[in-house]
Enzyme design. Structure first.
Site, short mmCIF file in Angstrom:
data_model
loop_
_atom_site.label_atom_id
_atom_site.label_comp_id
_atom_site.label_asym_id
_atom_site.label_seq_id
_atom_site.Cartn_x
_atom_site.Cartn_y
_atom_site.Cartn_z
N ARG A 190 61.16 49.32 19.18
CA ARG A 190 62.44 49.92 19.58
C ARG A 190 63.54 49.52 18.60
O ARG A 190 64.40 50.34 18.27
CB ARG A 190 62.81 49.49 21.00
N ASP A 244 59.13 56.17 26.51
CA ASP A 244 57.83 55.50 26.43
C ASP A 244 56.73 56.53 26.26
O ASP A 244 56.77 57.62 26.82
CB ASP A 244 57.57 54.68 27.69
N GLU A 261 62.59 42.55 28.56
CA GLU A 261 63.50 42.73 27.43
C GLU A 261 64.41 43.93 27.65
O GLU A 261 65.57 43.94 27.21
CB GLU A 261 62.70 42.88 26.13
N ASP A 262 63.90 44.95 28.34
CA ASP A 262 64.71 46.14 28.60
C ASP A 262 65.82 45.84 29.59
O ASP A 262 66.94 46.36 29.48
CB ASP A 262 63.85 47.30 29.09
N ARG A 278 49.67 55.10 34.90
CA ARG A 278 48.45 55.19 34.09
C ARG A 278 47.22 54.93 34.94
O ARG A 278 47.21 54.06 35.81
CB ARG A 278 48.51 54.15 32.95
#
Length: 386
Positions: A64, A80, A165-166, A194
């Site tokens: 990113r 994503d 982290e986001d 998923r």
């Protein structure tokens, strides 16, 4: 792959003019044909596409940051590879940012075979902030960020964090932004579950969650003075990041892991757990964290077992129904010594119990007003009688 195929199809389907859009795709050392498919996409896409291929960095922060460094547009959006956009997503979000001059725009998120955040999509908001809305409960990176904001403050994702982290990046953006907009009337982003379950946020050691909580709490401490506003924001890392470490999984943890979790939690509880944060939680949430703060694993196990059973705690109504205490384990146990206030339901939770009466905001003032009205009525009656 194969999620990337539908992801890129959703990019091609965007209704915004392709000339206004650039795609920067960072292949972070994939081994499943992703890089080759990105090259094919770049060759046929109606908008300019830059494909960057690099060795695997181990997390989303590095790729990113590479993308931010290459971006040239007025806005940046992080997509994503296993998710997808609604067809009008970018057009609507950019229009919202331009209309209101806001630095961050949230587009409604819906889940596909996966749970998505819900509390912040009740109403489209032209301009809001992190204190007066529920946006603090969606700190994923899938937002529209004004690039000038990121460059002005040198904002980048923390590459030392393997999860969360986001949240750190997004909360900082909320706090630094000149306004935040919310597009709640159109599904802009589809969060795809998923089949293999390999979502980054669902994997990794529990210690990573403590790293994430620690970083987020430190950011809040650094950017928001102590007081109600800080407490409001602190609810998020305590509730979303820290508390799950002391949920049902705690029952199956080894004694060693339990001790380690308490060791990791102690400095966070000592530094950031306040009465203001506690009041913002439900009783069972507050009770568990209170016991973590006291380092009482023995008492905590009983509470976690009760919560896991999904039983409804009995309610004890006192003070003419204006106080509701929920009878979770160790309530009014002299041996445990837990204060009654920990079990006291705040109005939002108390309202669900029959017989609860909301206390007057200022009962003294109300009594004084009633007395004044009675005195005035008596005087009028005497005057009329005379």
């Amino acid at each position: 792959m194969p999620y990337l195929v539908e992801c890129l199809a959703s990019v091609e389907a965007q209704t915004i003019d392709p000339a206004r859009l650039e795609v920067i795709a960072v292949d972070d050392g994939s081994t499943d044909g992703t890089g080759e498919y990105l090259e094919e996409f770049a060759a046929r896409a109606p908008m300019p596409v830059t494909v960057i291929r690099q060795k695997n960095s181990g997390g989303p922060s590095g790729p990113r940051n590479v993308g931010i460094g290459k971006a040239a547009g007025r806005y940046v959006f992080f997509l994503d590879a296993d998710d997808r956009l609604g067809p009008e997503a970018l057009e609507r979000m950019v229009a919202m940012g331009d209309k209101n001059g806001t630095d961050v725009v949230l587009g409604k998120v819906e889940g596909i075979n996966r749970t998505a955040p819900k509390s912040m999509w009740g109403k489209t908001l032209d301009r809001t902030d992190v204190f007066s809305s529920n946006i603090k409960f969606t700190l994923s990176a899938q937002k529209l960020f004004r690039r000038a904001l990121l460059e002005k403050h040198g904002m980048r994702f923390d590459e030392s964090l393997w999860t969360g982290e986001d949240a750190l990046f997004t909360l900082e953006a909320y706090l630094r932004a000149d306004g935040v907009s919310v597009v709640a009337d159109y599904p802009c982003y589809y969060l795809v579950g998923r089949d293999d379950g390999k979502h980054v946020t669902k994997t990794g050691s529990y210690t990573l969650r403590f790293d994430s909580a620690r970083a987020l709490m430190k950011l809040i401490e650094d950017m928001v003075p102590a007081g109600p506003k800080r407490d409001t924001l602190m609810i998020r890392p305590f509730l979303i990041t820290l508390l799950p470490q002391f949920g049902p999984k705690f029952l199956t943890d080894s004694e060693e892991v339990r001790r380690h979790k308490f060791e990791l939690a102690k400095p966070l509880m000592d530094a950031y757990w306040t009465p203001g944060v506690a009041r913002g939680l439900k009783v069972h949430e507050r009770l568990r964290l209170h016991l973590v703060a006291l380092q009482r694993a023995d008492l905590l196990l009983d509470v976690v077992k009760f919560v896991k059973s999904k039983k409804q705690a009995a309610a004890v109504l006192e003070k003419r129904g204006t106080r509701v205490y929920l009878v979770y384990p160790h309530f009014r146990s002299k041996q445990a010594g837990i204060p009654d206030d920990i079990y006291l339901a705040e109005p939002r939770e108390a309202r669900t119990f029959h017989g609860y009466r909301e206390a007057a905001a200022n009962s003294f003032l109300r009594r004084a007003l009633r007395k004044a009205r009675r005195t005035l009525s008596a005087r009028k009656f005497k005057a009329a009688a005379a």
